[in-house]
Motif scaffolding. Structure first.
Motif, PDB file in Angstrom:
ATOM      1  N   SER A   4       0.859  -1.181   0.000  1.00  0.00           N
ATOM      2  CA  SER A   4       0.000   0.000   0.000  1.00  0.00           C
ATOM      3  C   SER A   4       0.892   1.228   0.000  1.00  0.00           C
ATOM      4  N   ASP A   6       1.077   4.764   1.510  1.00  0.00           N
ATOM      5  CA  ASP A   6       0.484   5.562   2.574  1.00  0.00           C
ATOM      6  C   ASP A   6       0.918   7.021   2.554  1.00  0.00           C
ATOM      7  N   TYR A  29      -4.154  -0.163  -4.196  1.00  0.00           N
ATOM      8  CA  TYR A  29      -3.017   0.017  -3.293  1.00  0.00           C
ATOM      9  C   TYR A  29      -3.048   1.356  -2.552  1.00  0.00           C
ATOM     10  N   THR A  31      -4.573   4.215   0.098  1.00  0.00           N
ATOM     11  CA  THR A  31      -5.263   4.289   1.386  1.00  0.00           C
ATOM     12  C   THR A  31      -5.774   5.709   1.576  1.00  0.00           C
ATOM     13  N   ASP A  32      -6.441   5.944   2.694  1.00  0.00           N
ATOM     14  CA  ASP A  32      -6.936   7.294   2.944  1.00  0.00           C
ATOM     15  C   ASP A  32      -5.809   8.282   3.227  1.00  0.00           C
ATOM     16  N   SER A  33      -4.601   7.791   3.498  1.00  0.00           N
ATOM     17  CA  SER A  33      -3.462   8.692   3.707  1.00  0.00           C
ATOM     18  C   SER A  33      -2.572   8.810   2.467  1.00  0.00           C
ATOM     19  N   SER A  34      -2.971   8.178   1.384  1.00  0.00           N
ATOM     20  CA  SER A  34      -2.205   8.260   0.130  1.00  0.00           C
ATOM     21  C   SER A  34      -2.414   9.610  -0.535  1.00  0.00           C
ATOM     22  N   ALA A  77      -8.050   8.326  -1.340  1.00  0.00           N
ATOM     23  CA  ALA A  77      -6.760   9.001  -1.479  1.00  0.00           C
ATOM     24  C   ALA A  77      -6.944  10.424  -1.989  1.00  0.00           C
TER      25      ALA A  77
END
Length: 143
Positions: A4, A6, A29, A31-34, A77
């Motif tokens: 993933s 991040d 791949y 995430t919410d912090s990407s 993201a």
């Protein structure tokens, strides 16, 4: 191990089809912090006449970004797009990656025959060989 992204990544795309295919391969791949920064490099001729007008190529870049946004909208993201300009595509990608302090350059290798690779300078191969930061080639769907 599950992959993933991040943090911030730079995602170079070359055509509308490439943008959509790369985004579809990338989406699982994220995430919410990407933070995916999707870029298209407009190659300048360095003194020689350019292949096409800048305005026309910027419009084409917007078409690329529109196609890439589709698969990425389903993620949490942060997605950014940026048109870059340079005489060497690979150098420009890595300069932007360094300026933005990204964790990796992420791309989906495009299918092509050996002759096409020789004629175009094989950007994907150069990205891996000249990497100053991690470069991730996403798996592509064979269908």
């Amino acid at each position: 191990m599950t992959l993933s992204f991040d943090g911030p990544i730079l995602v170079p795309v070359a055509t509308p089809e490439d943008g959509e295919r790369t985004a579809a391969a990338l989406a699982p791949y994220l995430t919410d912090s990407s933070r995916a920064i999707v870029v298209n490099v407009i190659e300048k001729a360095g003194g020689a006449p350019d292949k096409a007008g800048v305005e026309q190529r910027e419009e084409y870049a917007e078409e690329i970004f529109d196609r890439a946004r589709g698969p990425l909208e389903a993620t949490d993201a942060t997605i950014e797009t940026e048109v870059l300009y340079g005489t060497d595509v690979v150098e420009r990608i890595f300069a932007e990656a360094e300026d933005r302090e990204v964790d990796a350059v992420v791309f989906a290798a495009r299918k092509g025959n050996r002759l096409a690779e020789l004629l175009t300078g094989d950007v994907a191969r150069r990205m891996v060989k000249e990497a100053a930061i991690p470069v991730v080639a996403l798996p592509h769907d064979e269908s």
